[in-house]
Design a protein around this motif. Structure first.
Motif, mmCIF file in Angstrom:
data_model
loop_
_atom_site.group_PDB
_atom_site.id
_atom_site.type_symbol
_atom_site.label_atom_id
_atom_site.label_comp_id
_atom_site.label_asym_id
_atom_site.label_seq_id
_atom_site.Cartn_x
_atom_site.Cartn_y
_atom_site.Cartn_z
ATOM 1 N N PHE A 120 -16.898 -85.401 -21.317
ATOM 2 C CA PHE A 120 -16.366 -86.658 -21.339
ATOM 3 C C PHE A 120 -15.460 -86.621 -22.538
ATOM 4 O O PHE A 120 -15.685 -86.188 -23.353
ATOM 5 N N SER A 121 -14.405 -87.762 -22.218
ATOM 6 C CA SER A 121 -13.219 -87.450 -23.226
ATOM 7 C C SER A 121 -13.017 -89.184 -24.089
ATOM 8 O O SER A 121 -12.816 -89.341 -22.904
ATOM 9 N N ILE A 152 -14.589 -84.969 -27.863
ATOM 10 C CA ILE A 152 -14.790 -84.782 -26.173
ATOM 11 C C ILE A 152 -15.921 -83.916 -26.715
ATOM 12 O O ILE A 152 -16.713 -83.397 -27.861
ATOM 13 N N PHE A 153 -16.974 -84.608 -25.603
ATOM 14 C CA PHE A 153 -18.717 -84.205 -25.048
ATOM 15 C C PHE A 153 -18.905 -84.169 -24.312
ATOM 16 O O PHE A 153 -18.059 -84.067 -23.558
ATOM 17 N N VAL A 163 -20.655 -82.832 -29.457
ATOM 18 C CA VAL A 163 -19.192 -83.201 -29.771
ATOM 19 C C VAL A 163 -18.623 -82.702 -30.797
ATOM 20 O O VAL A 163 -18.660 -82.521 -31.295
ATOM 21 N N GLY A 164 -16.979 -82.554 -29.975
ATOM 22 C CA GLY A 164 -15.822 -82.367 -30.868
ATOM 23 C C GLY A 164 -15.004 -82.964 -31.889
ATOM 24 O O GLY A 164 -14.090 -84.384 -30.650
ATOM 25 N N TYR A 165 -14.767 -82.993 -32.846
ATOM 26 C CA TYR A 165 -14.610 -83.813 -33.340
ATOM 27 C C TYR A 165 -13.634 -83.542 -34.234
ATOM 28 O O TYR A 165 -13.917 -82.803 -35.910
ATOM 29 N N TYR A 221 -19.230 -95.721 -27.398
ATOM 30 C CA TYR A 221 -20.250 -95.260 -28.244
ATOM 31 C C TYR A 221 -21.030 -94.091 -28.753
ATOM 32 O O TYR A 221 -21.752 -93.491 -30.121
ATOM 33 N N VAL A 222 -21.189 -93.341 -27.919
ATOM 34 C CA VAL A 222 -21.294 -91.007 -28.381
ATOM 35 C C VAL A 222 -20.797 -91.136 -29.777
ATOM 36 O O VAL A 222 -20.887 -90.571 -30.608
#
Length: 111
Positions: A41-42, A47-48, A61-63, A94-95
């Protein structure tokens, strides 16, 4: 996927949503060489992907170059599998927002 103008939503796993502000939210179905299927998901800054292990479901999760392990308090996975664009967009956001909040809380704790 489409028969007589009717979309079979059971087979729609890749979805990209563009908002009026130009933000893009997406879900990609990825099948690895072993035949296992996972989803990525992005959104506009992150992106996660979901991970299942003995402890249950969590998201990596990439942040901003950081990788965050986020364990959701709510059952958000069903919404992430939704083919309703608004539901999917809200679930992705939300995530992302909760993981970002957890990272910032950890980063600035004690300062």
């Amino acid at each position: 996927m489409e028969k007589n103008g009717i979309i079979d939503f059971e087979k729609v796993y890749g979805l990209e949503i563009s908002t009026s502000k130009g933000q893009i939210f997406s879900r990609k179905r990825i099948e690895n060489e072993n035949g296992e299927v996972t989803f990525e998901f992005s959104c506009y800054q992150g992106i996660f992907h979901p991970v299942y292990d003995l402890s249950g479901l969590y998201f990596m999760v990439g942040y901003k170059g950081n990788i965050i392990k986020y364990v959701p308090e709510d059952d958000v996975y069903d919404d992430l599998m939704s083919n309703d664009a608004d539901v999917l967009k809200k679930a992705i956001n939300y995530v992302y927002q909760h993981a970002k909040h957890d990272l910032n809380k950890e980063k600035y704790a004690g300062k």
